[in-house]
Design a protein around this motif. Structure first.
Motif, short mmCIF file in Angstrom:
data_model
loop_
_atom_site.label_atom_id
_atom_site.label_comp_id
_atom_site.label_asym_id
_atom_site.label_seq_id
_atom_site.Cartn_x
_atom_site.Cartn_y
_atom_site.Cartn_z
N VAL A 107 0.88 -1.17 0.00
CA VAL A 107 0.00 0.00 0.00
C VAL A 107 0.91 1.22 0.00
N GLN A 121 1.47 5.68 -0.10
CA GLN A 121 0.91 6.97 0.30
C GLN A 121 1.82 8.08 -0.22
N TRP A 154 -4.02 1.27 -2.28
CA TRP A 154 -3.60 -0.12 -2.38
C TRP A 154 -2.88 -0.31 -3.71
N TYR A 156 4.22 0.97 1.93
CA TYR A 156 4.03 0.13 3.11
C TYR A 156 3.82 -1.32 2.69
N TRP A 194 1.18 -3.30 9.65
CA TRP A 194 1.85 -2.51 8.63
C TRP A 194 3.30 -2.28 9.07
N GLY A 195 4.18 -2.16 8.08
CA GLY A 195 5.52 -1.69 8.39
C GLY A 195 5.52 -0.18 8.54
N GLN A 196 6.69 0.37 8.69
CA GLN A 196 6.82 1.83 8.80
C GLN A 196 7.03 2.49 7.45
N GLN A 249 3.12 7.94 11.37
CA GLN A 249 2.89 6.55 11.70
C GLN A 249 2.14 5.83 10.59
N ALA A 250 2.27 4.52 10.60
CA ALA A 250 1.50 3.70 9.69
C ALA A 250 0.04 3.66 10.14
N PRO A 251 -0.86 3.40 9.23
CA PRO A 251 -2.28 3.25 9.63
C PRO A 251 -2.46 2.07 10.58
N ILE A 309 -10.13 -4.32 -3.97
CA ILE A 309 -9.01 -3.57 -4.53
C ILE A 309 -9.35 -2.12 -4.80
N TRP A 310 -10.57 -1.73 -4.52
CA TRP A 310 -10.96 -0.35 -4.84
C TRP A 310 -10.31 0.64 -3.89
N PHE A 340 -9.24 3.56 -1.23
CA PHE A 340 -9.65 4.00 0.09
C PHE A 340 -10.48 5.27 -0.05
#
Lengths: 122, 105
Positions: A37, A39, A47, A95, A112-114, B42-44, B93-94, B96
């Motif tokens: 995933v 960002q 994703w 991620y 999740w990783g960092q 931070q990660a989610p 897979i859609w 967020f």
């Protein structure tokens, strides 16, 4: 304790290639679907790809299909993402994420990783 | 493609207040919806899965409801550590949702 540690993020030129990795521990890696995933800076979550527990099934977001390839090595508890033909819009924190349930993917991510930062820039 | 629309974009509240976050799907997704919390740097973190089930270790002040196209995440009484961005996600897979930032008023 479940741990996911990504590595390999660097600055790469547009059109270039890169492979990032994720080292997993604290759970039975080969029981779970794994995901990537990403960002983009200051943006939301996207994703990218998944791979089934045995590596037999892979799926990709339309935005990366044909350019990215996900793989795993269960003997090394490791997940990989090969990224080719990189574009500036691929710049993001990537991620590694574990699927919520074993065997059948749920597309929920409970660990999740960092993240590892991939920057595509000339 | 199923689109998830979150509202409001920003919610300004004080500690102790109730927070109500909305996520609307462009077509029915049954109860296949999750909620995540993300704090800066931070990660989610998975809070809720299948619309109303709390993930392991998530405090009871977080609750989820809804089915079909309309979903809600409720934080019954905001703690200082709850100020963050919240994302909804369809179990597929859609994309967020775009996120709701809960900020201190």
């Amino acid at each position: 304790e479940v741990q996911l540690v990504e590595s390999g993020g660097v600055v790469v030129q547009p059109g270039g290639s890169l492979r990032i990795s994720c080292a997993a521990s604290g759970f039975t890696f080969d029981d779970y679907t794994m995901h990537w995933v990403r960002q983009a800076p200051g943006k939301g979550l996207e994703w990218v790809s998944l791979i089934s527990w045995d590596g037999g099934s892979t799926y990709y977001a339309d935005s990366v299909k044909g350019r990215f390839s996900i793989s795993r090595d269960n003997s090394k508890n490791s997940l990989y993402l090969q990224m080719n033909s990189l574009r500036t819009e691929d710049t993001a924190l990537y991620y590694c994420a574990k699927d919520f349930r074993d065997t059948t993917p749920t597309y929920y991510f409970d660990y999740w990783g960092q993240g590892t930062l991939v920057t595509v820039s000339s | 493609e199923i689109v998830l629309t979150q509202s409001p974009a920003t919610l300004s509240l004080s500690p102790g207040e109730r927070a109500t976050l909305s996520c609307r799907a462009s077509q029915s997704i049954s109860n296949y919806l999750g909620w995540y919390q993300q704090k800066p740097g931070q990660a989610p973190r998975l809070l809720i899965y299948d619309a109303s089930n709390r993930a392991s270790g998530i405090p009871a002040r977080f609750s989820g409801s809804g089915s079909g196209t309309d979903f809600t995440l409720t934080i019954s009484s905001l703690e200082p550590e709850d100020f963050a961005v919240y994302y909804c996600q369809q179990r597929n897979i859609w994309p967020f949702g775009g996120g709701t930032k809960v900020e201190i008023k």
